[in-house]
Design a protein around this motif. Structure first.
Motif, PDB file in Angstrom:
ATOM      1  N   ARG A 442      80.168 164.972  46.496  1.00 49.50           N
ATOM      2  CA  ARG A 442      79.818 165.212  47.898  1.00 49.50           C
ATOM      3  C   ARG A 442      79.832 163.847  48.577  1.00 49.50           C
ATOM      4  O   ARG A 442      80.167 162.850  47.947  1.00 49.50           O
ATOM      5  CB  ARG A 442      78.431 165.841  47.989  1.00 49.50           C
ATOM      6  N   SER A 443      79.424 163.795  49.842  1.00 45.96           N
ATOM      7  CA  SER A 443      79.496 162.502  50.531  1.00 45.96           C
ATOM      8  C   SER A 443      78.442 161.549  49.946  1.00 45.96           C
ATOM      9  O   SER A 443      77.471 161.986  49.320  1.00 45.96           O
ATOM     10  CB  SER A 443      79.247 162.700  52.024  1.00 45.96           C
ATOM     11  N   ASP A 446      75.069 162.365  51.285  1.00 45.39           N
ATOM     12  CA  ASP A 446      74.444 163.530  50.637  1.00 45.39           C
ATOM     13  C   ASP A 446      73.898 163.170  49.265  1.00 45.39           C
ATOM     14  O   ASP A 446      72.857 163.669  48.845  1.00 45.39           O
ATOM     15  CB  ASP A 446      75.441 164.675  50.500  1.00 45.39           C
ATOM     16  N   ASN A 447      74.620 162.293  48.553  1.00 46.18           N
ATOM     17  CA  ASN A 447      74.150 161.890  47.234  1.00 46.18           C
ATOM     18  C   ASN A 447      72.848 161.102  47.332  1.00 46.18           C
ATOM     19  O   ASN A 447      71.962 161.265  46.509  1.00 46.18           O
ATOM     20  CB  ASN A 447      75.211 161.072  46.506  1.00 46.18           C
ATOM     21  N   ARG A 449      70.761 161.371  49.858  1.00 42.21           N
ATOM     22  CA  ARG A 449      69.769 162.311  50.410  1.00 42.21           C
ATOM     23  C   ARG A 449      69.172 163.205  49.323  1.00 42.21           C
ATOM     24  O   ARG A 449      68.124 163.826  49.533  1.00 42.21           O
ATOM     25  CB  ARG A 449      70.429 163.166  51.499  1.00 42.21           C
ATOM     26  N   TYR A 450      69.811 163.270  48.178  1.00 40.67           N
ATOM     27  CA  TYR A 450      69.281 164.066  47.076  1.00 40.67           C
ATOM     28  C   TYR A 450      67.860 163.622  46.736  1.00 40.67           C
ATOM     29  O   TYR A 450      67.064 164.380  46.206  1.00 40.67           O
ATOM     30  CB  TYR A 450      70.195 163.922  45.856  1.00 40.67           C
ATOM     31  N   ARG A 453      65.384 165.571  50.807  1.00 39.19           N
ATOM     32  CA  ARG A 453      66.312 166.417  51.563  1.00 39.19           C
ATOM     33  C   ARG A 453      66.214 166.211  53.069  1.00 39.19           C
ATOM     34  O   ARG A 453      67.203 166.345  53.793  1.00 39.19           O
ATOM     35  CB  ARG A 453      66.086 167.915  51.251  1.00 39.19           C
ATOM     36  N   GLN A 457      69.512 159.849  58.840  1.00 44.39           N
ATOM     37  CA  GLN A 457      70.613 158.924  58.538  1.00 44.39           C
ATOM     38  C   GLN A 457      70.078 157.482  58.485  1.00 44.39           C
ATOM     39  O   GLN A 457      70.460 156.697  57.621  1.00 44.39           O
ATOM     40  CB  GLN A 457      71.705 159.075  59.610  1.00 44.39           C
ATOM     41  N   TYR A 480      79.694 156.454  55.060  1.00 44.76           N
ATOM     42  CA  TYR A 480      78.724 157.307  54.370  1.00 44.76           C
ATOM     43  C   TYR A 480      79.256 158.713  54.106  1.00 44.76           C
ATOM     44  O   TYR A 480      78.688 159.458  53.322  1.00 44.76           O
ATOM     45  CB  TYR A 480      77.426 157.378  55.176  1.00 44.76           C
ATOM     46  N   ASP A 481      80.355 159.081  54.805  1.00 45.44           N
ATOM     47  CA  ASP A 481      80.909 160.427  54.602  1.00 45.44           C
ATOM     48  C   ASP A 481      81.928 160.475  53.484  1.00 45.44           C
ATOM     49  O   ASP A 481      82.493 161.532  53.199  1.00 45.44           O
ATOM     50  CB  ASP A 481      81.548 160.932  55.901  1.00 45.44           C
ATOM     51  N   ARG A 503      68.948 156.304  46.124  1.00 42.86           N
ATOM     52  CA  ARG A 503      68.417 157.665  46.036  1.00 42.86           C
ATOM     53  C   ARG A 503      66.950 157.619  45.586  1.00 42.86           C
ATOM     54  O   ARG A 503      66.096 158.301  46.140  1.00 42.86           O
ATOM     55  CB  ARG A 503      69.286 158.402  45.016  1.00 42.86           C
TER      56      ARG A 503
END
Ligand code: ADP
Length: 590
Positions: A442-443, A446-447, A449-450, A453, A457, A480-481, A503
């Motif tokens: 994934r982006s 998103d990684n 943000r794991y 949640r 940004q 980041y995408d 993370r």
């Protein structure tokens, strides 16, 4: 049918319970449609009677119209016309409701399986091949879909037609009912035997199919090795060998299935002949008092019923074929996770005091890996865990987040047994960075943000900055995408590690577990990762599994493990001053 079969069917109905109205509606449509078919058979009667009168007239051109009830025939026409829209509506409903039910149940089942599998303990996954699990979700759900189709559509449909055919036959000439009653055991007995064979080979075929899926999954994950050793041909041969096994099992099933069709034909045709003989006998015995029309319609009804039986047998076989998979998957739904919350589990808002291991013993299976481990850690301390490979270091850290439960002894956080703390709040307090960092395809955002949640940004970027990875991310296409690739394959080890650190920073947990987080990095990455880790560790209670001497020296305390036992607990200088495992390890490192 075998008892386990009934149990599986019962389980399917239990699973479908939330859709009970849809099921009743579908069954209603099926019964309604069968009734309209029966009505058409009844409508034939006045026509046939008129037709026989016509045949009896000597001069067929001058048939006595007055003897034929033309008005009744016309009424029949009106009835047939009136039935048309009702039949059409019922046909639509019958198919629509059955398909809707099957699709709905399949979607429900997939969700239920996913929900049942994910909370299972790690030992559950380690004890199974991932291909087997994937096979369950895809192949077994596909088969279960067939079972839904048969149970909620095929079988009730043909049963309705069977009942309708027999009812018409009995109405027209009740002795015909005897033929139907006799036919039941004669059909059921041999078919029961064949159905068991279908079921057995169906189950074995499925097991072979799971082997194939597993093999394929392994081939894809090991594709680099396959290429490096030029093993494409050998692997393909291995695959073909397994596929041939699948073929052999399926052929056994196919022949049992073919046989059951042959047997059914044989029996049905014999009974149709019997019905005809019975008809002839009835005519002679009753001295032609019995109406020929009734007899013909009775034979028609029987034929209709037998036809439904033939289809019913086909559905029954398909149900048998799909039962093992359906059972497997339903069994999966009932599998309770080994590690669960206690009913009165406490919430752990934050770690205030520290952690204690008290006489902890643990074994994955029967073999004990950790023996009688006791130590305490105060909040904010950094603890290095050292020992030779296989000493039990990673296992020790896996017990704290309850990836596994201890076999004996207790692990406490702030004096609370971890088994009495809710898993959610316990895991919220712990962040883990290990050597094999896993990133989803994934982006990057998103990684990261794991870790949390609901992070914004700005928070994600702040964490990335602290983890020394922000500048690198900005240089990438999409920033980041950017997608990380399968298993994070588009990034180097050091970059993956720093994303994992970001993370963990975002998670802002009180307890940190670093499992060989610095092993296997090049010099430049190491500096960046080391800095990022230092930021991450600040103010947190940290367990570091490592061989890295600077990290070990700077730890507040060192736990030395040897063959699953705690053989040292102190600072670097203290341990070095003693004869023992720690000194051996240090001298080994030079
Ligand atoms: P270390 O981290 O010190 O190298 P581990 O904790 O990984 O040691 O392993 C300790 C022992 O437990 C080893 O003998 C290893 O084979 C065994 N072990 C580790 N993980 C598992 C597992 N998931 N299932 C069964 N045995 C395991």
């Amino acid at each position: 049918m075998e008892p386990s079969n009934w149990r599986a069917i019962w389980n399917i109905f239990r699973f479908a319970r939330p859709h009970v109205w849809l099921i009743l509606l579908a069954f209603g449509a099926i019964a309604g449609y069968a009734a309209t078919e029966g009505a058409y058979l009844f409508l034939m009667k006045p026509f046939m009677e008129a037709f026989f009168k016509f045949l009896q007239a000597k001069d067929q051109a001058a048939v006595d119209v007055g003897a034929i009830d033309v008005a009744a025939l016309r009424t029949v026409g009106w009835w047939a016309l009136a039935l048309a829209p009702a039949t059409a509506a019922l046909a639509f409903l019958e198919h629509y409701l059955a398909d809707r039910l099957r699709t709905q149940l399949t979607v429900d089942l997939r969700n239920a399986v996913c929900r049942a599998i994910l909370p299972q303990s790690l030992s559950f996954f380690e004890g199974r091949r991932s291909g087997d699990l994937m096979s369950r979700i895809t192949n077994d759900v596909g088969r279960a879909q067939m079972a839904f189709q048969m149970l909620f559509s095929g079988i009730p449909q043909h049963v309705a037609h069977l009942v309708m055919g027999v009812a018409v036959a009995a109405w027209m000439s009740w002795p015909m009912l005897l033929i139907g009653a006799l036919a039941v055991p004669v059909i059921v007995l041999p078919l029961g035997y064949l159905a068991r064979r279908i079921r057995r080979y169906g189950r074995q075929g499925l097991e072979k199919l799971a082997d194939l899926t597993d093999l394929m999954a392994q081939m894809f994950s090991g594709i680099r090795i396959i290429k490096a050793f030029k093993m494409e041909d050998a692997e393909a041969q291995e695959f073909e060998r397994h596929n041939a096994k699948y073929y052999r099992k399926m052929m056994k099933m196919v022949s049992a299935r073919g046989m059951s069709h042959g047997v059914v034909e044989m029996i049905i045709r014999s009974f149709i002949a019997a019905a005809i003989f019975l008809g002839v006998w009835l005519i002679t015995a009753s001295n032609a008092q019995i109406k020929l029309v009734n007899l013909l319609l009775a034979v028609g009804g029987m034929y209709y019923a037998f036809n439904a039986t033939r289809k019913l047998v086909k559905c029954y076989n398909e149900l048998q074929e799909s039962m093992p998979a359906t059972e497997r998957i339903l069994e999966m739904l009932d599998h309770r996770p080994a590690v669960q919350d206690a009913p009165d589990a406490a919430h752990l808002p934050r770690v205030e005091r520290g952690i204690a291991f008290r006489n902890v013993t643990f074994g994955y299976d029967d073999e004990i890996v950790l023996r009688d481990i006791t130590f305490e850690v105060r909040k904010g301390e950094t603890i290095a865990i050292v020992g030779r490979s296989g000493a039990g270091k990673s296992t020790l850290t896996a017990l704290l987040p309850r990836f596994y439960d201890v076999t004996a002894g207790v692990i406490e956080v702030d004096g609370l047994d971890v088994r009495r703390i809710s898993r959610q709040s316990l895991l919220d307090r712990i962040a883990i960075v290990s050597q094999q960092t896993f990133l989803f395809n994934r982006s990057i955002a998103d990684n990261i943000r794991y870790g949390r949640r609901d992070a914004t940004q700005a928070e994600i970027e702040e964490a990335a900055r602290l983890a020394n990875i922000h500048d690198f991310i900005l240089t990438q296409d999409g920033g980041y995408d950017m997608l990380c690739g399968e298993f994070g394959g588009k990034l180097s080890g050091g970059q993956r590690q720093r994303i994992a650190i970001a993370r963990a920073l975002l998670k802002n947990a009180d307890i940190l577990i670093l499992d060989e987080a610095m092993t296997g990095l090049d010099a430049e990455s190491e500096t960046l990762v080391r800095e990022a880790l230092a930021t991450l560790m600040r103010g947190r209670t940290t367990f570091v599994v490592t061989h890295d001497l600077p990290t070990i020296r700077s730890a507040d305390r060192i736990l030395v493990l040897k063959d699953g036992r705690l053989v040292g607990n102190g600072r670097h200088e203290e341990l070095l001053a003693q004869e023992g495992e720690y000194r051996n390890l240090c001298s080994f490192q030079g």
